[in-house]
Design a protein around this motif. Structure first.
Motif, PDB file in Angstrom:
ATOM      1  N   LYS A   1       0.711  -1.274   0.430  1.00  0.00           N
ATOM      2  CA  LYS A   1       0.345   0.359   0.275  1.00  0.00           C
ATOM      3  C   LYS A   1       0.551   1.210   0.301  1.00  0.00           C
ATOM      4  O   LYS A   1       0.555   2.601  -0.808  1.00  0.00           O
ATOM      5  N   MET A   2       1.731   1.205   0.874  1.00  0.00           N
ATOM      6  CA  MET A   2       2.374   2.631   0.300  1.00  0.00           C
ATOM      7  C   MET A   2       3.661   2.742  -0.635  1.00  0.00           C
ATOM      8  O   MET A   2       3.577   3.690  -0.827  1.00  0.00           O
ATOM      9  N   GLN A   3       3.958   1.805  -1.042  1.00  0.00           N
ATOM     10  CA  GLN A   3       4.769   1.374  -2.621  1.00  0.00           C
ATOM     11  C   GLN A   3       3.494   2.162  -3.811  1.00  0.00           C
ATOM     12  O   GLN A   3       4.162   2.942  -4.537  1.00  0.00           O
ATOM     13  N   SER A   4       2.759   1.673  -3.167  1.00  0.00           N
ATOM     14  CA  SER A   4       0.998   2.198  -4.164  1.00  0.00           C
ATOM     15  C   SER A   4       0.796   3.691  -4.347  1.00  0.00           C
ATOM     16  O   SER A   4       0.810   5.159  -5.086  1.00  0.00           O
ATOM     17  N   LEU A   5       1.307   3.807  -2.635  1.00  0.00           N
ATOM     18  CA  LEU A   5       0.951   5.673  -2.466  1.00  0.00           C
ATOM     19  C   LEU A   5       1.534   6.884  -2.747  1.00  0.00           C
ATOM     20  O   LEU A   5       1.669   8.064  -3.433  1.00  0.00           O
ATOM     21  N   VAL A   6       3.072   5.930  -3.104  1.00  0.00           N
ATOM     22  CA  VAL A   6       4.469   6.701  -2.942  1.00  0.00           C
ATOM     23  C   VAL A   6       4.082   7.060  -4.493  1.00  0.00           C
ATOM     24  O   VAL A   6       4.390   8.257  -4.865  1.00  0.00           O
ATOM     25  N   LEU A   7       4.527   6.445  -5.450  1.00  0.00           N
ATOM     26  CA  LEU A   7       4.159   5.596  -6.563  1.00  0.00           C
ATOM     27  C   LEU A   7       2.962   6.545  -7.448  1.00  0.00           C
ATOM     28  O   LEU A   7       3.031   7.086  -8.483  1.00  0.00           O
TER      29      LEU A   7
END
Length: 326
Positions: free
Chosen positions: A205-211
């Motif tokens: 989820k964090m990776q998708s939020l950053v991307l």
């Protein structure tokens, strides 16, 4: 009514910086909501971070435009981390409330006079275009045909915007076809099941939020390239407009946000020309031109409600893959 001028203005909006900026913001939101299931109602905050990071890096630190753009993207990644660490364990409506509040706090920070020397407060920021325009390889002059006739600076802004959209689309398309993207879609459908398989749901989820945040920040930069950065732009209604463009094209798709943004801005431009002309001709029950201009925002709100009710998957979406009712 001058229909030729109205249609010309509408066609011209297809490749306007605003359309390209919205397309990038909607694509970033597709990563958040369409693929990861994160209801991010603060996409305007990511756009503001990108635009202000770009402008401040040039005006305050004297960076080149391309380096300033990287700073804007990096700032959005940091904002995503700060926002995500305490909030990504929230679900549904709770996450929506937190993100919309975070975007509003960010806007008020840019608006306050405490940082006037850096952010420009209510006046915003301008005069950061020299480096970008100096890198323009297009000879001075006017080029194009019909409604798509612009000078060299206007074409340079549009070319860089289109290149940015193409790169973002390619990145998202490749990632969503990868195991990482399939895991992300699994989290959207049932994160408990994915967690039971040993996957770190919070990390994904964090990776998708950053991307998605970095793509939306790129949209904010493109939106600000031709004019200025103003805190009055990054209001809550901007988030709802991006959501409308996303849902119109298809949330769980790569090309849907692009198509939705094109249609959204073409309709906005068309209505902003047609409705005042109809009011001046006495065809809108005595409305003034100002009232007629506001009417288009009411129509956008009605369209958003109808989309959610009758076509939540959007034009390019698959109804079996993503709906609001599960």
């Amino acid at each position: 009514m001058d229909w030729l001028q109205i249609l010309s203005n509408t066609a011209s909006s297809i490749i306007s910086p605003a359309t390209l900026g919205y397309a990038l913001a909607a694509l970033g939101l597709a990563v958040h909501f369409g693929y990861a299931g994160l209801i991010n109602m603060g996409i305007a905050g990511f756009m503001a971070i990108g635009a202000y990071g770009y402008a401040i890096s040039i005006l305050t630190f004297g960076l080149e435009w391309w380096l300033a753009a990287l700073v804007g993207l990096a700032a959005s990644a940091v904002f995503a981390l700060i926002l995500g660490i305490p909030t990504l364990r929230l679900r549904g409506d709770y996450l929506a409330i937190v993100t919309i509040a975070a975007a509003e706090v960010l806007r008020l920070m840019f608006l306050t006079t405490a940082f006037d020397d850096v952010t420009g407060s209510a006046d915003g920021l301008s005069g950061y275009h020299a480096s970008f325009r100096a890198s323009n390889p297009i000879p001075p002059g006017t080029y194009g045909f019909g409604p798509w006739t612009y000078n060299e600076t206007q074409w340079w802004v549009r070319i860089m915007g289109i290149i940015t959209v193409v790169i973002a689309v390619m990145v998202v398309w490749m990632l969503m076809r990868s195991p990482w993207g399939r895991t992300l879609k699994g989290i959207r459908e049932d994160e408990d099941a994915v967690r039971s398989l040993g996957k770190n749901v919070f990390s994904y989820k964090m990776q998708s939020l950053v991307l998605g945040g970095m793509i939306a920040a790129a949209g904010g930069i493109v939106y600000a390239l031709p004019s200025a950065v103003s805190p009055g732009v990054y209001v809550t209604s901007l988030t709802f407009f991006v959501w409308t463009a996303l849902l119109l094209g298809g949330a769980a798709t790569v090309f849907g946000p692009i198509l939705g943004s094109l249609i959204f801005w073409a309709l906005q431009t068309f209505l902003s020309n047609v409705l005042p002309a109809m009011a001046s001709a006495g065809l809108l029950f005595g409305m003034s031109q100002i009232q007629a201009s506001i009417l288009r925002f009411i129509l956008v709100g009605v369209a958003l409600m109808l989309l959610v009710i009758f076509m939540p998957q959007g034009i390019l979406g698959n109804k079996k893959e993503l709906t609001f009712v599960k």
